[in-house]
Scaffold this active site. Sequence first.
Site, PDB file in Angstrom:
ATOM      1  CG  PHE A 159       4.604   4.974   3.568  1.00  0.00           C
ATOM      2  CD1 PHE A 159       4.496   3.601   3.670  1.00  0.00           C
ATOM      3  CD2 PHE A 159       5.862   5.522   3.422  1.00  0.00           C
ATOM      4  CE1 PHE A 159       5.603   2.786   3.618  1.00  0.00           C
ATOM      5  CE2 PHE A 159       6.990   4.731   3.376  1.00  0.00           C
ATOM      6  CZ  PHE A 159       6.860   3.356   3.468  1.00  0.00           C
ATOM      7  N   GLY A 165       0.800  -1.209   0.000  1.00  0.00           N
ATOM      8  CA  GLY A 165       0.000   0.000   0.000  1.00  0.00           C
ATOM      9  C   GLY A 165       0.833   1.258   0.000  1.00  0.00           C
ATOM     10  CG  HIS A 176      16.186   9.587   4.425  1.00  0.00           C
ATOM     11  ND1 HIS A 176      17.468   9.072   4.413  1.00  0.00           N
ATOM     12  CD2 HIS A 176      15.451   8.724   3.677  1.00  0.00           C
ATOM     13  CE1 HIS A 176      17.508   7.981   3.687  1.00  0.00           C
ATOM     14  NE2 HIS A 176      16.287   7.751   3.234  1.00  0.00           N
TER      15      HIS A 176
END
Length: 352
Positions: free
Chosen positions: A235, A233, A253
Amino acid sequence: MTTTEDPTTAAAVDPGPLIRLTIADCAAKALHSAVTLGVFRALADGPADAARTAELASLHPRMATDFLDALTGLGLLERAEGRYRNSVLAQTYLVPSSPSYLGGFVELTNETLYSTWGRLTEALRTGSPQHLDPDKGGFVGDRHQDPAKMKRFLAGLDAYSDRMGAELARRVDWARYGSFTDLGGARGNLAAVLVQAHPHLTATCFDLERTRPLFTEHVGRLDAADRIAFAGGDFFADPLPAADVFVLGHILHGFDTGRRRALLRRVFDAVGPGGTVLVYDRMIDDDRSDPERLLSSLHMRLVSPEGSEYRVADCRSWLREAGFTGGGAEPLLGTHTLITAHKPNPAQEDAA
């Protein structure tokens, strides 16, 4: 009025550090070539003279001695009575049969860094991220389109995640938890290290759906498929798998500050009460003085439209905003920082 530099002043300033910095990539390329050619594999079973080492590693005689002596000067080989052997460092990390082998990571950096950093001047002028040219063998940005390149990319990361997983297995009191979600867990290598070290744990790797076949193959080969699940999926759009612990390694990051905050809020909602979040990256020291961390941040800006490293203090602030408490920071593997924060458990607080 034109001024000229006092020659006695210039003579008093040693240009050596500047010259060494100018040619620093030469040493790195020597390491990369030695790994690619199998020099350390050739010497894994014991010493050999220059001719025999050159034969085993397919080195041309004209280049071999200077090359091997340069590796010796760099601390990667040792030389005695005309024979070469691996240094302890090389024997530990650069022999393919070693369980701590980092050669895959060395090869990964060789393939991804040089062409991209060759465009640094352009990036500094334009602010635009730079990508490798797929026609020249690179795979930053296009690696998901080529399964073979993706496997090589992940194999390089595995060399590092083996060490990271072992360190997390040792540092965290996993007896308190039963499950964890590795956000961006790729093909499950770090998760496998953790569940092998702590057999009571179960894990979920959450990553892009196109990573699933690589995960299935790798975790199956590690005989860990019964304890590590895959969830595919986005995030920011799909539900995050609930767990006692969330691991975010080299994740924040890749995004700008707004998306980092949003993701940590989603993680807070998904982690169980009393649970924990582990965040590690090459975080920038709070006074922004560590050149290695700053170069790592510059690299993220170079290869991605919104990524960068971030200060430890910033990460702690985002975690507090999301609702987490704590936020202790500690060095990790000498190159990273680990921040550990916790989700309050109202039931425990009421009982107290």
